[in-house]
Design a protein around this motif. Sequence first.
Motif, PDB file in Angstrom:
ATOM      1  N   UNK A   1       0.788  -1.119   0.027  1.00  0.00           N
ATOM      2  CA  UNK A   1      -0.154  -0.188  -0.037  1.00  0.00           C
ATOM      3  C   UNK A   1       0.960   1.258  -0.001  1.00  0.00           C
ATOM      4  N   UNK A   2       0.651   2.175  -0.840  1.00  0.00           N
ATOM      5  CA  UNK A   2       1.324   3.279  -0.910  1.00  0.00           C
ATOM      6  C   UNK A   2       0.395   4.641  -0.800  1.00  0.00           C
ATOM      7  N   UNK A   3       0.707   5.279   0.554  1.00  0.00           N
ATOM      8  CA  UNK A   3      -0.219   6.625   0.628  1.00  0.00           C
ATOM      9  C   UNK A   3       0.785   7.490   0.946  1.00  0.00           C
ATOM     10  N   UNK A   4       0.681   8.763   0.240  1.00  0.00           N
ATOM     11  CA  UNK A   4       1.744   9.943   0.493  1.00  0.00           C
ATOM     12  C   UNK A   4       1.125  11.017   0.772  1.00  0.00           C
ATOM     13  N   UNK A   5       1.703  11.988   1.837  1.00  0.00           N
ATOM     14  CA  UNK A   5       1.137  13.185   2.198  1.00  0.00           C
ATOM     15  C   UNK A   5       0.876  14.282   0.971  1.00  0.00           C
ATOM     16  N   UNK A   6      -0.467  14.718   0.944  1.00  0.00           N
ATOM     17  CA  UNK A   6      -0.649  15.716  -0.111  1.00  0.00           C
ATOM     18  C   UNK A   6       0.230  16.664  -0.189  1.00  0.00           C
ATOM     19  N   UNK A   7       1.010  17.391   0.927  1.00  0.00           N
ATOM     20  CA  UNK A   7       1.847  18.426   0.728  1.00  0.00           C
ATOM     21  C   UNK A   7       3.135  18.174   0.236  1.00  0.00           C
ATOM     22  N   UNK A   8       3.598  17.057  -0.243  1.00  0.00           N
ATOM     23  CA  UNK A   8       4.924  16.738  -0.613  1.00  0.00           C
ATOM     24  C   UNK A   8       5.029  16.709  -2.236  1.00  0.00           C
ATOM     25  N   UNK A   9       3.842  16.815  -3.003  1.00  0.00           N
ATOM     26  CA  UNK A   9       4.133  17.090  -4.481  1.00  0.00           C
ATOM     27  C   UNK A   9       4.598  18.312  -4.686  1.00  0.00           C
ATOM     28  N   UNK A  10       5.455  18.423  -5.793  1.00  0.00           N
ATOM     29  CA  UNK A  10       6.339  19.761  -6.129  1.00  0.00           C
ATOM     30  C   UNK A  10       6.251  19.993  -7.469  1.00  0.00           C
ATOM     31  N   UNK A  11       5.672  19.078  -8.367  1.00  0.00           N
ATOM     32  CA  UNK A  11       5.761  19.045  -9.876  1.00  0.00           C
ATOM     33  C   UNK A  11       4.790  18.333 -10.470  1.00  0.00           C
ATOM     34  N   UNK A  12       4.295  18.539 -11.589  1.00  0.00           N
ATOM     35  CA  UNK A  12       3.520  17.619 -12.598  1.00  0.00           C
ATOM     36  C   UNK A  12       3.954  17.638 -13.862  1.00  0.00           C
ATOM     37  N   UNK A  13       3.579  16.694 -14.650  1.00  0.00           N
ATOM     38  CA  UNK A  13       3.798  16.672 -15.993  1.00  0.00           C
ATOM     39  C   UNK A  13       2.988  15.696 -16.607  1.00  0.00           C
TER      40      UNK A  13
END
Length: 147
Positions: free
Chosen positions: A5-17
């Motif tokens: 299971x992979x769950x990550x904090x919402x505030x750790x995304x810095x970039x999208x492509x």
Amino acid sequence: MARLTLVFPEDQYYYSSQLTVRVTDINGANHLGNDSMISMISEARARFLYEFGVRETEGNGTGIIVTDLATTYKAEAHARDQLLFEVGVMDFNKYGGDITFRIRRVGDGALVAMAKSGFVFFDYRIGKVVPMPDDFRAKFPRVNWLD
């Protein structure tokens, strides 16, 4: 065996492509193959690092190497689907950390996959892991640290 299971904090995304699923990315089951997803994750990682001015190999012989990769699949993707790769970093330690990925289909917002790629800094001249450079760490002030 327990499922990953992979769950990550919402505030750790810095970039999208965005990347497009090519016809050649489709496997025998007529959806995006695992090997092609790994290649797309690698491309998203390279774009992310480039955006933040980080070369995977610096002129001084130091670079970033991948130590592990975990991926969970949530939905199929098909040829010509546009996929949004949201990329972040977390769990820094003295030598590296994790690059995280949330992959959604643009057309309907469906979550296609989650992934985590561990990394360390490596000096290719001496063949050893080296501490994370201060300038890299400074680019991501919100990242949590593991001891």
